[in-house]
Design a protein around this motif. Structure first.
Motif, short mmCIF file in Angstrom:
data_model
loop_
_atom_site.label_atom_id
_atom_site.label_comp_id
_atom_site.label_asym_id
_atom_site.label_seq_id
_atom_site.Cartn_x
_atom_site.Cartn_y
_atom_site.Cartn_z
N ASP B 232 -42.00 -11.06 19.02
CA ASP B 232 -42.61 -9.73 18.99
C ASP B 232 -42.50 -9.13 20.39
OD1 ASP B 232 -44.29 -7.59 19.03
OD2 ASP B 232 -45.92 -8.56 17.92
N PHE B 233 -41.67 -8.09 20.53
CA PHE B 233 -41.38 -7.53 21.85
C PHE B 233 -42.63 -6.93 22.48
CE2 PHE B 233 -39.26 -4.20 24.58
CZ PHE B 233 -38.82 -5.10 25.53
N SER B 234 -43.43 -6.22 21.68
CA SER B 234 -44.61 -5.59 22.28
C SER B 234 -45.61 -6.65 22.73
CB SER B 234 -45.25 -4.62 21.29
OG SER B 234 -45.55 -5.27 20.11
N GLU B 235 -45.65 -7.78 22.00
CA GLU B 235 -46.52 -8.87 22.42
C GLU B 235 -46.04 -9.41 23.77
OE1 GLU B 235 -48.55 -12.10 19.87
OE2 GLU B 235 -46.59 -12.96 20.38
N ALA B 236 -44.73 -9.54 23.90
CA ALA B 236 -44.17 -10.01 25.17
C ALA B 236 -44.56 -9.07 26.30
CB ALA B 236 -42.65 -10.13 25.05
N ILE B 245 -35.28 -12.65 27.57
CA ILE B 245 -34.85 -12.25 26.24
C ILE B 245 -33.63 -13.07 25.85
CG2 ILE B 245 -33.90 -10.36 24.87
CD1 ILE B 245 -35.72 -8.50 26.31
N MET B 246 -33.74 -13.74 24.70
CA MET B 246 -32.66 -14.64 24.30
C MET B 246 -31.93 -14.13 23.07
SD MET B 246 -34.04 -18.50 24.76
CE MET B 246 -32.45 -19.27 24.51
N LYS B 247 -30.61 -14.41 23.05
CA LYS B 247 -29.81 -14.10 21.88
C LYS B 247 -28.73 -15.18 21.77
CE LYS B 247 -26.72 -10.66 19.96
NZ LYS B 247 -25.33 -10.59 20.41
N ASP B 248 -28.58 -15.76 20.62
CA ASP B 248 -27.58 -16.81 20.39
C ASP B 248 -27.62 -17.90 21.45
OD1 ASP B 248 -26.83 -15.40 18.22
OD2 ASP B 248 -25.17 -14.38 19.23
N GLY B 249 -28.82 -18.25 21.88
CA GLY B 249 -28.95 -19.35 22.83
C GLY B 249 -28.78 -18.94 24.28
N ASN B 259 -39.22 -3.88 34.37
CA ASN B 259 -37.79 -3.80 34.59
C ASN B 259 -37.02 -3.91 33.28
OD1 ASN B 259 -37.75 -3.27 37.22
ND2 ASN B 259 -37.39 -5.40 37.90
N ILE B 260 -37.55 -4.75 32.39
CA ILE B 260 -36.87 -4.88 31.10
C ILE B 260 -36.89 -3.54 30.39
CG2 ILE B 260 -37.05 -5.94 28.81
CD1 ILE B 260 -36.55 -8.29 30.27
N VAL B 261 -38.04 -2.91 30.38
CA VAL B 261 -38.17 -1.64 29.66
C VAL B 261 -37.36 -0.56 30.35
CG1 VAL B 261 -39.77 0.19 29.00
CG2 VAL B 261 -40.41 -2.21 28.73
N LEU B 262 -37.47 -0.58 31.65
CA LEU B 262 -36.88 0.56 32.37
C LEU B 262 -35.41 0.32 32.68
CD1 LEU B 262 -39.98 1.18 34.62
CD2 LEU B 262 -39.29 2.41 32.57
N LYS B 263 -35.02 -0.92 32.88
CA LYS B 263 -33.61 -1.18 33.21
C LYS B 263 -33.06 -2.30 32.35
CE LYS B 263 -34.34 -0.62 38.07
NZ LYS B 263 -34.26 -1.51 39.23
N PRO B 264 -32.89 -2.08 31.07
CA PRO B 264 -32.34 -3.14 30.23
C PRO B 264 -30.95 -3.54 30.70
CG PRO B 264 -32.49 -1.06 29.03
CD PRO B 264 -33.10 -0.82 30.36
N ALA B 265 -30.70 -4.83 30.78
CA ALA B 265 -29.44 -5.29 31.36
C ALA B 265 -28.29 -5.23 30.37
CB ALA B 265 -29.61 -6.73 31.87
N THR B 266 -28.60 -5.40 29.11
CA THR B 266 -27.50 -5.38 28.13
C THR B 266 -27.86 -4.43 27.00
OG1 THR B 266 -28.41 -7.12 26.75
CG2 THR B 266 -27.01 -7.84 28.59
N GLU B 267 -26.85 -4.18 26.21
CA GLU B 267 -27.03 -3.30 25.06
C GLU B 267 -28.08 -3.88 24.11
OE1 GLU B 267 -26.43 0.07 22.87
OE2 GLU B 267 -25.98 -0.45 24.96
N TYR B 268 -28.02 -5.22 23.97
CA TYR B 268 -28.94 -5.90 23.06
C TYR B 268 -30.39 -5.67 23.51
CZ TYR B 268 -31.00 -9.66 20.31
OH TYR B 268 -31.77 -10.38 19.43
N LYS B 271 -31.71 -2.10 22.94
CA LYS B 271 -32.14 -1.78 21.57
C LYS B 271 -33.62 -2.07 21.38
CE LYS B 271 -28.06 -2.53 18.79
NZ LYS B 271 -27.52 -3.67 18.04
N PHE B 272 -34.08 -3.15 22.00
CA PHE B 272 -35.52 -3.46 21.88
C PHE B 272 -36.36 -2.41 22.58
CE2 PHE B 272 -34.03 -7.82 21.07
CZ PHE B 272 -34.81 -8.10 19.96
N THR B 273 -35.86 -1.95 23.73
CA THR B 273 -36.69 -1.09 24.57
C THR B 273 -36.74 0.34 24.07
OG1 THR B 273 -34.84 -0.53 26.01
CG2 THR B 273 -36.14 -2.48 26.59
N GLU B 274 -35.71 0.72 23.33
CA GLU B 274 -35.58 2.11 22.88
C GLU B 274 -36.85 2.65 22.25
OE1 GLU B 274 -32.30 2.28 20.25
OE2 GLU B 274 -30.90 2.90 21.81
#
Lengths: 312, 355, 686
Positions: B232-236, B245-249, B259-268, B271-274
């Protein structure tokens, strides 16, 4: 282990002290008497147990299957068997004896007969005129027909383990094969249940039975087949057209019994109960509804004249 | 941020370097041949599943790292590698400087008995034990006497506000109550490291919120080093000091919530921060300016833990900079109305953030 | 044809049936025709098994044993001495518990010797007065659970005592109190090792399957040869029979423990042993307790059969009563067996669910109030018993032990009931009996016997192939081949005929009764209670009235079988339907389905996999009872198993015949399991 070592020491000491007379007294180890599921046998077990106890022996009773008991005697788990019926248990008895470990401890005086027969009322009501002569059967198979006998008369035989194909071959040999069929019951209970049910209805029934038995009291008539002669049975090379011989009622014992309990064995070997004795024992339970132990106690008290001589 | 002040000289409580976890019969051989360059697709074709792919990070004392990812992202696997519930395929994990993977079974048991506590998604309570007995379980496993363990367990029952229900069986409790037991049990031995595996996922939204508050309250008192797994992103965002943030290991991004919200490092990650209304999830702490003693403050003071939205209006109405204070009332930073405007309406790339 | 294309299975079955009937029509009955009957290649096997067992028992590894009675050395065999040693220790345990309850000398003998008893006639352990045992059971029930259980235990034991069955009941109890814990313990150990080791699990699986499908009669002879006759032999046979379900349920329970719970245990720092004993086993307790319940039920279900090889107590008395046709007495004995089962079951359950209060700060008296109460009651009852010996004349002290058959009895009532039943029903039932035999049973039996062996194989393996592919076909074919190669193929066909008729009727009854009862939770509970009772109630008792009504015929056997086999069919139907998710039933009701529509389109299909497991159990129960039906009189495998008790090669014959029955059961078991698993997967009910 410690127990037997202890006994070993004791035994050696005892042997050293009184070598010749060591065998005179019976061992204190209990004599194991089997009980089966019919009244006279159980009462007689307690009667014999009572006689042994009067000699100062310890006795133990163990329920056992009527057939498997001979193997148990052979191995030594059970010490004696006091009702070995010739036709029902003869096979198991001789099998065990052949393997070794079981000995023949004599025969009761009771004249036994194990044969097909009908309840008394079948004769009294003349359901099949001419009975108990076997020839009469030719004319009234329908009297003995049952739901599954396809119109033929039915002989209700004991389980196959008792005498195998004896009755079917006899039927064929007597020319009754197309008028009668043999049905093997699963055990004595099944026979008694059928007898009780038939009696209520006054129905005709031919069943395997024996004497002495509790049915003697209510009346049971054995069919008179052509008399038994040596070699008349198919198994002995004959054609099978004969009835059963007057049978024996034997006693069996484990081979060590005479050595461990010489006094008890001597009494056991002498023991001989008559048909009357056996009938009385069964009647106390079956007719008077006493418990088996009570019946044995009563019989022992009332018949000292019969059993005292065995112990001397 | 708290991090900057606490880290530098100290050794991290948890340190992972190049941790791999591959499931499958010939995982080891595959990994050797891949030479550190693991392609999930290729492994899958060979009958292997990549659970964790080259994870390296540190968690420091008193810090809460939240590992966020969707199901199958490997977040729980990573947690289980660090608690050594599963054996790591390759890499190094150090707990307080000790090599976790080299520990014998006995050392591991000692470590768990004294330093670790864990909360599970399905609560994982022992169904045959009462609340009290469940909480006392880790103490009794350690060999504590019945009397002492029960006294201690009773304290824990009070800590998680379950007094009066200590003799209930788990099946007689609601989900939220069961998880309170789970939390109490994991804290009974006073562990230094606290693992939480989606602890609130199985709960209703309202209860979840309540439990999160409760959790923050506890952490405010206990200051454990925490590894918290959630999908749950908002819980995080609500709970974390830092988020991985993990994807495929693979850890896609590891940074502060802001920083995650304001400067997402990847497209993936983006999408969460949008969809996230940042003023509703970010705390003042994550956007404040560092403390500048020359500055003059207005009379208003805001807590560093306040969510931006709740104080935005009052900050905007101030002309001077507003002082940001910690729980004890010490001034730890400041925030300007102009800055607040940026946060509320500005574009991602121009936003100035603290931390 | 279009319909068949849509239902490929139906097409396959149709083809199979056509081929089957073709074979039936074409193959000529002749003993030399292998398509008609296979040669009995396995005929020498029983003899070899027998010779091997006897070699093991009497010749292998000879040892010299000192006979203290004969004062001489005697040759024996190692295995025999080992098994006899084991027997003696089991017997000692049984005698020990028994003598605590009813007194005796055996325990003293074990520590001294018979000579000691002869020289010291005073050396006898006194019985506990029955009042002490009852109060003890009530206090125990109260301590473990509360007033309800205390009342149940008290009433049940009072019934046993007042009805004069105290002595035999305590004999049975003592042997159950040894057999049940050993079975539970063995089951737990083996279940846990199967959980830990795949090798053990793989080895145990076929053994468990066979042990659970093999009729108990078939291993009575081996047990007597290896262990002798007596209570210990009965207990050992019971343990062999009661342990498999315990192993199975332990394994099942352990496998169902959620991974996270184990992880939680590990994270608490548990050692491997702590994980096993404090986490795994207690968490699996629901299934393990079902296992305990099964063990207790099986132990008491064996009470009668164990008396064939020497177990004293209720079972033996029951056989005696039946032999005298005293149905009423047998019934009272049967009720005692059921009561013991119920009380033991509830006590063990309450013990397992017992809670501790850790904070009650209690004084010594408060903490031990139940034990103190027991001591007080003990003293009072002993004093009463002494007083009783003064009050009661005639040698019977009713406050000490109520002797066998000296209690009150309702025998006359049941006897009158049986008499009335025969008087009023017999003639009206004869038409039914004759019609059933002539029109249904005999044609069916002849049809089974008229099947060429090749057609049977085609049919069974064909069904196997359709249900589970080539693997299933080979498995069921293998089971069948074993039977076909023995000399008892025809006997097995008769067993199959009786079992299949009984299964069809039982399943029909079970489905209907179960479905009706499942509509209502109270009715379900009552029906399940009846199932439990009938399962422990000794089936021998209803054999006699059934024979009186229907004679020594297949009808009698089948009625007895159906009474027994309907139990699982009903139970599983109720459980299956009750576990259909309520949302689905509600959905059905909201779409306007009538009760019948809902039953057909929702209840039955969804409960189907569970019901199929019930059918599976029905088959196994039916096979068991068909074998016991041999006591009425049959000409199937069961009759030969009974006969094996007196055979020269009884061990070999008994075991081989038992295997034949087991393989019939396992073949059906395999087909049903495969099918039910597939249905389950289709319904998404994993």
């Amino acid at each position: 282990m410690t127990k037997s070592l202890h006994k070993l020491a004791l035994g050696v000491a005892a042997a050293a002290l009184m070598a010749p007379s060591a065998w005179a007294e019976d061992s204190a180890e209990p004599i194991v008497i089997p009980t089966h599921n019919w009244s006279s046998q159980v009462v007689m077990a307690y009667v014999i147990g009572g006689i042994f106890e009067s000699l100062g022996d310890n006795v133990e009773y163990v329920p056992a299957d009527t057939q498997a008991v001979y193997e148990a005697i052979r191995i030594g788990d059970v010490t004696i068997s006091h009702e070995v019926w010739q036709s029902t248990f003869g096979a198991s008895f001789y099998n065990a004896m052949a393997k070794g470990g079981l000995i023949d401890a004599g025969t009761h005086s009771a004249a036994t007969l194990e044969e097909m027969g009908v309840p008394q009322y079948v004769i009294d009501d003349n359901l099949c005129p001419g009975l108990p002569n076997w020839e009469a059967l030719k004319d009234c198979p329908e009297v003995f027909a049952t739901a599954d006998s396809e119109g033929k008369g039915r002989w209700l035989e004991g389980p196959q383990s008792w005498h195998g194909d004896l009755m079917p071959t006899r039927l064929a040999a007597l020319g009754l094969g197309d008028k009668y069929v043999v049905k093997f019951a699963g055990g004595a209970d099944a026979i008694w249940a059928e007898l009780a049910s038939a009696k209520k209805e006054g129905r005709g029934i031919i069943t395997f039975n024996w004497t002495p038995n509790f049915t003697d009291a209510e009346g049971f008539v054995f069919i008179e087949f052509p008399p038994y002669k040596d070699g008349c049975r198919v198994a002995d090379g004959g054609d099978g057209s004969c009835g059963s011989p007057k049978g024996w009622l034997k006693k069996a014992a484990n081979y060590k019994f005479p050595k461990t309990h010489p006094a008890a064995y001597s009494a056991f070997a002498k023991m001989s109960f008559s048909s009357t004795d056996i009938g009385q024992m069964a009647a106390l339970v079956d007719i008077d509804k006493m418990s088996h132990q009570d019946a044995a106690t009563k019989w022992l008290a009332d018949h000292e004249d019969v059993w005292k001589p065995f112990t001397q | 941020m708290s991090l900057d002040r606490e880290t530098a000289p100290r050794q991290p409580v948890i340190k992972c370097s190049s941790v791999y976890k591959i499931f499958g019969d010939n995982a080891n051989r595959m990994l050797r041949e891949a030479n550190g360059n693991v392609d999930a697709k290729a492994f899958q074709d060979a009958g292997c599943v990549v659970g964790v792919n080259n994870a390296s990070f540190e968690v420091h004392k008193g810090e809460m790292l939240v590992v966020m990812g969707l199901s199958g992202s490997g977040k729980s696997t990573l947690l289980r590698c660090i608690s050594r519930l599963t054996e790591t395929t390759s890499g190094d994990i150090h707990i307080d400087g000790e090599d976790l993977l080299a520990m014998s079974n006995r050392q591991l048991i000692e470590l768990r008995r004294n330093k670790m506590g864990m909360v599970f998604q399905s609560f994982a309570l022992l169904p045959h034990k009462t609340v009290l007995e469940n909480i006392a379980f880790p103490l009794q496993v350690k060999g504590m006497s019945t009397k002492d363990s029960m006294t201690r367990a009773m304290e824990m029952v009070e800590l998680v506000s379950l007094d009066g229900r200590q003799n209930y069986f788990p099946r007689q409790l609601s989900g939220g109550q069961q998880q309170r037991v789970g939390i109490a049990r994991s804290l009974a031995v006073e562990p230094d490291i606290w693992f939480l595996d989606e602890p609130f996922s199985a709960l209703d939204p309202l209860i979840r919120k309540e439990m999160q508050d409760e959790f923050l309250r506890l952490q405010g008192v206990l200051h454990k080093t925490i590894l918290f797994v959630t999908h749950d992103f908002s819980e995080a965002l609500r709970l974390a000091d830092r988020i991985a943030i993990m994807k495929d290991g693979i850890i896609e991004q590891l940074d502060t919530p802001a920083n995650i919200v304001l400067k997402p490092a990847t497209e993936y990650v983006r999408k969460f921060t949008e969809e996230v209304p940042r003023e509703k999830v970010l705390k003042i702490k994550s956007v404040m300016d560092p403390l500048d003693n020359t500055e003059e403050f207005s009379d208003l003071k805001v807590s560093q833990n306040a969510i931006i939205e709740t104080v935005a209006e009052s900050v905007l109405s101030e002309k001077k900079a507003v002082a940001v204070v910690d729980d004890n009332g010490n001034v730890v930073g400041s925030i300007h109305a102009s800055n607040m405007l940026y946060i509320l309406f500005g574009k991602d790339d121009t936003t100035k953030v603290g931390g | 044809m279009g319909y068949l294309k849509k239902h490929p299975r139906l097409a396959q079955f149709t083809l199979l049936l056509i081929a089957f009937f073709l074979l039936v029509a074409v193959v000529t009955p002749s003993e030399t025709n292998v398509l008609w009957r296979l040669p009995s290649l396995l005929a020498p096997l029983p003899g070899e098994i027998n010779a091997f067992a006897e070699h093991l028992m009497f010749d292998w590894f000879p040892v010299q044993v000192y006979d203290s009675e004969l004062k001489e050395y005697e040759q024996s065999a190692l295995l025999r001495e080992v098994t006899r040693g084991f027997s003696r220790s089991v017997l000692f345990l049984i005698e020990f518990i028994r003598e605590i309850l009813v007194g005796g000398v055996k325990t003293i003998v074990a520590f001294t010797g018979w000579q000691f008893i002869r020289e010291n006639p005073w050396a006898m352990w006194p019985a506990l007065p029955w009042t002490v045992v009852i109060s003890g059971a009530m206090i125990l029930g109260y301590t473990l659970s509360g007033r309800g259980l205390a009342l149940l235990a008290g009433l049940a034991l009072a019934y046993i005592s007042i009805f004069g069955q105290w002595h035999p009941a305590m004999e049975t109890l003592s042997f159950v109190l040894v057999a049940a814990p050993i079975s539970i313990f063995l089951g737990l150990i083996l279940g846990v090792s199967a959980y830990k080791s795949r090798v053990v699990a793989a080895t145990l699986k076929p053994l468990l399957n066979i042990a659970q499908t093999m009729p108990h009669f078939s291993y009575l002879v081996p047990v007597t040869v290896f262990f002798g006759v007596g209570d210990h032999a009965g207990a050992i046979a019971t343990i062999i029979f009661a342990t498999p379900p315990m192993i199975r349920l332990t394994l099942l329970g352990l496998q169902n423990v959620p991974v996270e719970v184990v992880e939680a245990g590990m994270m608490c720092g548990s050692s491997d042993r702590q994980i096993l004993l404090k986490v795994l086993v207690p968490t699996a307790r629901r299934d393990i307790l079902i296992g305990v319940n099964q063990v207790i039920m099986q132990c008491l279900a064996m009470a009668v059969i164990a008396s064939f090889i020497g177990a004293k107590g209720l079972g033996f008395n029951l056989l005696l009563a039946l032999n005298q046709l005293r149905i009423g007495q047998a019934l009272e004995l049967g009720i005692c067996i059921v009561l013991i089962a119920v009380v033991l079951d509830k006590l063990s359950l309450a013990w397992a669910n017992k809670q501790t209060d850790y904070f009650a700060d209690l004084s010594f008296v408060e903490r031990n109030k139940h034990s103190l109460l027991f001591l007080a009651v003990f003293a009072i009852c002993v004093v009463l018993a002494f007083l009783g010996s003064v009050i009661f004349k005639g040698g019977i002290n009713y406050l000490y032990l109520i002797p066998h058959n000296k209690g009150i009895t309702t025998e006359w009532f049941w006897q009158a009931g049986v008499d009335w039943m025969i008087d009023s029903w017999y003639s009206s039932l004869q038409g039914f009996n004759r019609g059933l035999i002539v029109n249904v049973l005999q044609p069916m039996k002849n049809a089974y016997l008229g099947m060429p062996v090749s057609a049977t194989f085609l049919l069974v393996m064909g069904v196997g192939y359709i249900v589970g592919g080539i693997r299933s076909a080979l498995i069921v074919g293998g089971f069948l081949l074993f039977i076909a190669l023995t000399e008892w193929w025809d006997r097995a066909l008769i067993t199959m005929y009786m079992a299949s008729f009984a299964v069809i009727v039982s399943v029909t009854i079970g489905l209907i009764v179960g479905s009706v009862a499942a509509q209502n939770s109270l009715a379900s509970k009552v029906a399940l209670l009846v199932c439990d009772t009938l399962q422990t109630f000794p089936s021998f008792i209803y054999l006699i009235p059934v024979i009186m009504l229907f004679g020594v015929t297949d009808t009698s056997v089948l009625i007895a079988v159906i009474i027994y086999a309907t139990i699982p069919a009903t139970r599983y139907t109720i459980e299956g339907i009750r576990s259909v998710p309520p949302s689905l039933r509600e959905a059905g009701m909201m779409s306007g389905a009538t009760g019948l529509q809902r039953w057909i389109s929702i209840d039955l299909p969804l409960a189907f996999p569970h019901i199929m497991l019930g059918v599976n159990q029905t088959v196994i129960f039916a096979l068991f009872m068909v074998i016991i039906g041999a006591m009425i009189g049959t000409d199937d495998l069961g009759q030969y198993i009974l006969k094996a008790l007196s055979d020269k090669q009884g061990i070999g014959n008994g075991l081989m015949l038992g295997l034949c029955v087991a393989f019939i059961g396992l073949a059906v078991d395999h087909l049903i399991h495969t099918w039910a698993a597939e249905r389950k997967a289709l319904l998404g009910l994993t």
